[in-house]
Write a protein that holds these residues in place. Structure first.
Motif, PDB file in Angstrom:
ATOM      1  N   GLY A 177       1.101  -1.247   0.069  1.00  0.00           N
ATOM      2  CA  GLY A 177      -0.136   0.078  -0.049  1.00  0.00           C
ATOM      3  C   GLY A 177       0.944   1.309  -0.196  1.00  0.00           C
ATOM      4  O   GLY A 177       0.539   2.200   0.713  1.00  0.00           O
ATOM      5  N   GLU A 178       2.004   1.267  -0.849  1.00  0.00           N
ATOM      6  CA  GLU A 178       2.757   2.314  -0.639  1.00  0.00           C
ATOM      7  C   GLU A 178       2.755   3.276  -1.980  1.00  0.00           C
ATOM      8  O   GLU A 178       3.540   3.959  -2.479  1.00  0.00           O
ATOM      9  CB  GLU A 178       4.374   1.897  -0.681  1.00  0.00           C
ATOM     10  CG  GLU A 178       4.428   1.312   0.970  1.00  0.00           C
ATOM     11  CD  GLU A 178       5.732   0.489   0.965  1.00  0.00           C
ATOM     12  OE1 GLU A 178       6.763   0.581   0.326  1.00  0.00           O
ATOM     13  OE2 GLU A 178       5.994   0.083   1.965  1.00  0.00           O
ATOM     14  N   ARG A 179       1.899   2.892  -2.678  1.00  0.00           N
ATOM     15  CA  ARG A 179       1.672   3.744  -4.016  1.00  0.00           C
ATOM     16  C   ARG A 179       0.440   4.520  -3.948  1.00  0.00           C
ATOM     17  O   ARG A 179       0.479   5.580  -3.635  1.00  0.00           O
ATOM     18  CB  ARG A 179       1.389   2.672  -5.139  1.00  0.00           C
ATOM     19  CG  ARG A 179       2.487   1.908  -5.671  1.00  0.00           C
ATOM     20  CD  ARG A 179       3.392   3.250  -6.472  1.00  0.00           C
ATOM     21  NE  ARG A 179       4.573   2.102  -6.899  1.00  0.00           N
ATOM     22  CZ  ARG A 179       5.506   2.813  -7.476  1.00  0.00           C
ATOM     23  NH1 ARG A 179       5.316   4.063  -8.206  1.00  0.00           N
ATOM     24  NH2 ARG A 179       6.557   2.184  -7.947  1.00  0.00           N
ATOM     25  N   GLY A 180      -0.684   4.085  -4.282  1.00  0.00           N
ATOM     26  CA  GLY A 180      -1.903   5.010  -4.229  1.00  0.00           C
ATOM     27  C   GLY A 180      -2.513   5.389  -3.034  1.00  0.00           C
ATOM     28  O   GLY A 180      -3.426   6.180  -2.964  1.00  0.00           O
ATOM     29  N   HIS A 181      -2.238   4.905  -1.876  1.00  0.00           N
ATOM     30  CA  HIS A 181      -2.723   4.900  -0.721  1.00  0.00           C
ATOM     31  C   HIS A 181      -1.805   4.751   0.580  1.00  0.00           C
ATOM     32  O   HIS A 181      -0.792   4.260   0.102  1.00  0.00           O
ATOM     33  CB  HIS A 181      -4.012   4.280  -0.521  1.00  0.00           C
ATOM     34  CG  HIS A 181      -3.956   2.671  -0.943  1.00  0.00           C
ATOM     35  ND1 HIS A 181      -3.368   1.956   0.165  1.00  0.00           N
ATOM     36  CD2 HIS A 181      -4.323   1.987  -1.896  1.00  0.00           C
ATOM     37  CE1 HIS A 181      -3.147   0.648  -0.444  1.00  0.00           C
ATOM     38  NE2 HIS A 181      -3.626   0.648  -1.664  1.00  0.00           N
ATOM     39  N   LEU A 182      -2.317   5.020   1.677  1.00  0.00           N
ATOM     40  CA  LEU A 182      -1.614   4.820   3.132  1.00  0.00           C
ATOM     41  C   LEU A 182      -1.163   3.407   3.016  1.00  0.00           C
ATOM     42  O   LEU A 182      -2.069   2.347   2.518  1.00  0.00           O
ATOM     43  CB  LEU A 182      -2.166   5.306   3.989  1.00  0.00           C
ATOM     44  CG  LEU A 182      -3.322   4.610   4.687  1.00  0.00           C
ATOM     45  CD1 LEU A 182      -3.444   5.087   6.069  1.00  0.00           C
ATOM     46  CD2 LEU A 182      -4.688   4.724   4.042  1.00  0.00           C
ATOM     47  N   PRO A 183      -0.128   3.174   3.957  1.00  0.00           N
ATOM     48  CA  PRO A 183       0.283   1.639   3.888  1.00  0.00           C
ATOM     49  C   PRO A 183      -0.826   1.012   4.428  1.00  0.00           C
ATOM     50  O   PRO A 183      -1.602   1.302   5.651  1.00  0.00           O
ATOM     51  CB  PRO A 183       1.434   1.533   4.929  1.00  0.00           C
ATOM     52  CG  PRO A 183       2.072   2.938   4.501  1.00  0.00           C
ATOM     53  CD  PRO A 183       0.869   3.775   4.184  1.00  0.00           C
ATOM     54  N   ILE A 184      -1.287  -0.281   4.122  1.00  0.00           N
ATOM     55  CA  ILE A 184      -2.384  -1.202   4.546  1.00  0.00           C
ATOM     56  C   ILE A 184      -2.174  -1.378   6.048  1.00  0.00           C
ATOM     57  O   ILE A 184      -3.095  -0.985   6.926  1.00  0.00           O
ATOM     58  CB  ILE A 184      -2.231  -2.656   3.912  1.00  0.00           C
ATOM     59  CG1 ILE A 184      -2.737  -2.153   2.643  1.00  0.00           C
ATOM     60  CG2 ILE A 184      -3.155  -3.375   4.779  1.00  0.00           C
ATOM     61  CD1 ILE A 184      -2.951  -3.466   1.582  1.00  0.00           C
ATOM     62  N   VAL A 185      -1.009  -1.550   6.536  1.00  0.00           N
ATOM     63  CA  VAL A 185      -0.763  -1.851   8.107  1.00  0.00           C
ATOM     64  C   VAL A 185      -1.220  -0.452   8.896  1.00  0.00           C
ATOM     65  O   VAL A 185      -1.938  -0.956  10.006  1.00  0.00           O
ATOM     66  CB  VAL A 185       0.677  -1.998   8.470  1.00  0.00           C
ATOM     67  CG1 VAL A 185       1.604  -1.046   8.171  1.00  0.00           C
ATOM     68  CG2 VAL A 185       0.760  -2.654   9.912  1.00  0.00           C
ATOM     69  N   ASN A 186      -1.049   0.729   8.419  1.00  0.00           N
ATOM     70  CA  ASN A 186      -1.551   1.695   9.032  1.00  0.00           C
ATOM     71  C   ASN A 186      -2.962   1.788   9.123  1.00  0.00           C
ATOM     72  O   ASN A 186      -3.693   2.410  10.170  1.00  0.00           O
ATOM     73  CB  ASN A 186      -1.112   3.286   8.307  1.00  0.00           C
ATOM     74  CG  ASN A 186       0.626   3.040   8.525  1.00  0.00           C
ATOM     75  OD1 ASN A 186       1.007   2.316   8.885  1.00  0.00           O
ATOM     76  ND2 ASN A 186       0.854   4.428   8.024  1.00  0.00           N
TER      77      ASN A 186
END
Length: 165
Positions: free
Chosen positions: A18-27
């Motif tokens: 999730g480091e492209r179009g949105h925040l990291p999934i873990v966050n």
């Protein structure tokens, strides 16, 4: 690993985490507790818990293909959705989140260690890179739903912020 495979690998890893179009999934997931995970509104078809369990179902399924195995397709897509709306406990919920995040890391390891454009023997016409891209896009799609549900319950943004860094 050749240069084009390396570049694709790096792009896949960013998409998976999730480091492209949105925040990291873990966050987006790490601060959700079991109560919020199981909340529903009448107009919502599912809870965050059900979404994450559904994401796990297909992520695990596709990871088997990416590893060269051939899982059995469910007879109906309904089988990929849990009936339970909420986790049985906070511990259960934390295990669900850990399972999901470990699956993402497994996908990232595959992206770093296999020839991404080599056709899969057990899925003609597909490659490991294509399978990993499918995982990333499926997770991204449902992450958007999780963010929207969090907003509906006034549980957004997470402590890490609601936008990519």
């Amino acid at each position: 690993m050749d240069q084009s495979n390396k570049a694709f690998s790096e792009a896949l890893i960013k998409s998976l985490r999730g480091e492209r179009g949105h925040l990291p999934i873990v966050n987006a997931l790490s601060d959700i507790d079991a109560v919020l995970a199981g909340k529903r509104k009448e107009e919502l078809p599912y809870s965050i818990y059900q979404l994450v369990k559904h994401m796990i179902y297909w992520q695990d399924f596709l990871l088997l293909f990416a590893k060269g195995e051939k899982p059995t397709l469910p007879s109906h897509v309904k089988e990929s959705w849990p009936e339970e709306e909420s986790p049985s406990s906070e511990e259960d919920w934390q295990q669900v989140i850990q399972h999901f995040l470990q699956g993402i890391e497994q996908a990232c390891t595959i992206a770093q260690t296999v020839q991404l454009d080599k056709p899969l023997e057990k899925w003609p016409g597909e490659t490991p890179g294509g399978v990993l891209r499918n995982i990333a896009s499926h997770n991204s799609y449902h992450l958007g739903e999780i963010v929207l549900i969090r907003r509906l319950f006034s549980a957004w943004p997470p402590p890490t912020g609601g936008y990519p860094a």
